[in-house]
Motif scaffolding. Structure first.
Motif, mmCIF file in Angstrom:
data_model
loop_
_atom_site.group_PDB
_atom_site.id
_atom_site.type_symbol
_atom_site.label_atom_id
_atom_site.label_comp_id
_atom_site.label_asym_id
_atom_site.label_seq_id
_atom_site.Cartn_x
_atom_site.Cartn_y
_atom_site.Cartn_z
ATOM 1 N N ARG A 17 27.080 -162.991 21.827
ATOM 2 C CA ARG A 17 26.122 -164.110 21.827
ATOM 3 C C ARG A 17 25.972 -164.721 23.213
ATOM 4 N NH1 ARG A 17 26.641 -167.876 16.599
ATOM 5 N NH2 ARG A 17 24.725 -168.679 17.527
ATOM 6 N N HIS A 18 27.034 -164.728 23.995
ATOM 7 C CA HIS A 18 26.914 -165.281 25.343
ATOM 8 C C HIS A 18 26.025 -164.391 26.219
ATOM 9 C CE1 HIS A 18 27.748 -166.900 29.307
ATOM 10 N NE2 HIS A 18 27.922 -165.654 29.684
ATOM 11 N N TYR A 19 26.363 -163.095 26.281
ATOM 12 C CA TYR A 19 25.659 -162.204 27.212
ATOM 13 C C TYR A 19 24.305 -161.761 26.670
ATOM 14 C CZ TYR A 19 29.852 -161.565 30.129
ATOM 15 O OH TYR A 19 30.911 -161.761 30.966
ATOM 16 N N GLY A 20 24.225 -161.604 25.345
ATOM 17 C CA GLY A 20 23.075 -160.911 24.773
ATOM 18 C C GLY A 20 23.177 -159.447 25.155
ATOM 19 N N VAL A 21 22.457 -158.606 24.450
ATOM 20 C CA VAL A 21 22.488 -157.173 24.758
ATOM 21 C C VAL A 21 22.041 -156.953 26.207
ATOM 22 C CG1 VAL A 21 21.524 -154.924 24.146
ATOM 23 C CG2 VAL A 21 22.126 -156.545 22.337
#
Ligand SMILES: *Cc1c(COP(=O)(O)O)cnc(C)c1O
Length: 476
Positions: free
Chosen positions: A370-374
């Motif tokens: 959730r922090h980085y995203g894909v």
């Protein structure tokens, strides 16, 4: 003095110490480059500074932290340094550390769905997310016949896969009666040592692990595998398990999964694909060629704790047929019986692993994704591969050095042309200097340097500096 009624740390005191520890960790990461990467202590040096006996009376937290700085830190090798290039990375990130902390804070033991439904359901969901992120075929999802589970390590994933293969090959007989018959497993000469260990632990015997020859790029030769399986069958033995490496530990060699998978399908042999480090690359569509043929595999694993910014321990282990795994590892004593389990409508992950108990490890994956995203994860993986490819170019362009193996992703295997002694000298000088940390392997019988690039904070300037130091260290 009267005896206290509690020795526990009051929560307001915990709060204070916890904030201080978070500050300590953040400072550590911000200044990690100032430490010698490889710890320079001698054997026994750390232990000699510890008191011989445990304290009778509790001590203040500040005294403990002072000893962390004074005693422990000199004995730490800095895996999170951007100048750490040894082995494979074991990277981490702020969100992962916080996720791990939350897991500790909740103190949940998720052996059954019932013992914390969120622990099981978040894990199932994260495994399905990862399957989508890597482009794994449908059968590896919980919504189809398979699904994923977090194991502590790739070694455990391999062992679980081997056990399921053993049971499938014997019609679930070994679990009942013991004795493994004449089951044979196969891996290339470059495969990870965990396969041999799994053969020992599974009672299948290391002598029943066949070593399959590799080509000039250190990848398994499928024809050699087919020939060995045929020879074993002709001798009355039962081929049961093949482990293909997608990114061997020694040189990042890529076994051809499709050709191997076709042989396994035709022969009814369990195919496990071990992509412990390289699997993370499949986050990027342009690197998914490494998993070509994965739909032919029975199981697959990769380690987000190596290259996906999620601190140790998280191995993501997927099976195409969860029933085979569960039938192998399930056991239900009376004291664990409950309505949810009895209804068959929930997952109990204790049936997917060797131990009973398990931590809430999906939290750190959830925080990281959730922090980085894909996109964020893809960005950093691409960056690591780009830096590695640039380094490989510099090695090629320097006529005193040579590449020892292809560098498909984020590992460069190379050597100075001056022979083993020169390469040993380069490694020893650099590792002793504390400036960077390299490790080695042997390829074609020759001492080979390995530089693995996957640290969270590594930037191009670190690679430029490392290459300059490597060249300097090759001088007499
Ligand atoms: C690192 C590695 C392993 C072992 O990983 P653990 O998670 O430490 O057990 C197994 N196989 C391959 C290919 C590896 O690179």
């Amino acid at each position: 003095m009267s005896t206290p009624t509690s020795y526990h740390l009051p929560w307001d005191e915990f709060r204070r110490q916890g904030y201080a520890l978070i500050d300590w960790i953040a400072d550590y990461h911000e200044h990690v480059e100032q430490y010698p990467v490889l710890s320079q202590v001698a054997p026994g040096e750390i232990r000699a500074q510890l008191p011989p006996h445990p304290p009778q009376q509790g001590e203040p937290f500040a005294a403990v932290m002072a000893d962390v700085d004074r005693i422990i830190m000199p004995g730490v090798t800095h895996w999170q340094s951007p100048n750490f290039f040894a082995f494979f990375p074991s990277n981490t990130s702020g969100p992962a550390i916080l996720g791990d902390l939350l897991s500790s804070g909740l103190g949940v033991q998720g052996m059954l769905w019932l013992t914390s439904p969120a622990c099981t359901e978040l894990e199932t969901h994260m495994m399905d997310w990862l399957a989508e992120m890597l482009g794994l075929p449908e059968q590896f999802r919980s919504t189809a016949t398979g699904g994923g589970v977090i194991q502590d390590s790739a070694s455990s994933a391999t062992l679980c896969a081997l056990l399921a293969a053993r049971e499938r090959a014997t019609g679930w007989a070994v679990n009942q009666r013991g004795g493994t018959g004449q089951l044979i497993a196969y891996a290339s000469s470059q495969a990870h040592s965990s396969i041999e260990k799994a053969m020992m632990v599974a009672g299948m015997g290391r002598e029943n692990l066949r070593t399959i020859a590799v080509d000039e790029h250190f990848a398994m030769i499928p024809e050699a595998l087919a020939a060995q399986i045929a020879a074993d069958k002709a001798a009355g033995l039962t081929p049961a398990f093949v482990c293909a490496n997608v990114g061997s530990t020694s040189s990042n060699a890529m076994d051809p999964v499709r050709a191997i998978g076709e042989i396994c399908r035709a022969q009814g042999v369990w195919l496990h694909v071990d992509a412990a480090m390289s699997g993370t690359a499949a986050l990027c569509p342009e690197f998914r060629w490494i998993l070509d043929g994965i739909e032919l595999a029975d199981s697959f694993c990769f380690n987000p704790h190596k290259w996906m910014f999620t601190n140790f321990d998280v191995d993501a282990f997927f099976v195409a047929d969860r029933k085979a795994l569960i039938d192998t590892l399930s056991i239900l004593p009376e004291y664990l019986r409950n309505t949810a389990t009895g209804s068959g409508s929930v997952i109990d992950y204790r049936d997917w692993q060797i131990p009973l108990g398990r931590r809430f490890r999906s939290l750190k994956l959830w925080f990281v994704i959730r922090h980085y995203g894909v996109e964020g994860l893809q960005y950093h993986v691409r960056n690591h591969v780009k830096m590695t490819q640039e380094l490989a170019e510099w090695v090629r362009a320097d006529d005193r050095f040579e590449l020892a193996a292809p560098a498909p992703l984020n590992l460069v295997c190379f050597r100075h042309k001056g022979g083993d002694a020169v390469n040993q000298q380069i490694m020893d000088r650099l590792n002793r200097s504390g400036d960077l940390y390299l490790s080695h392997t042997k390829l074609d019988g020759k001492f080979t340097l390995r530089m693995s690039i996957g640290q969270t904070e590594v930037r191009r300037e670190h690679i430029v500096a490392a290459w300059a130091k490597i060249r300097a260290a090759s001088q007499p």
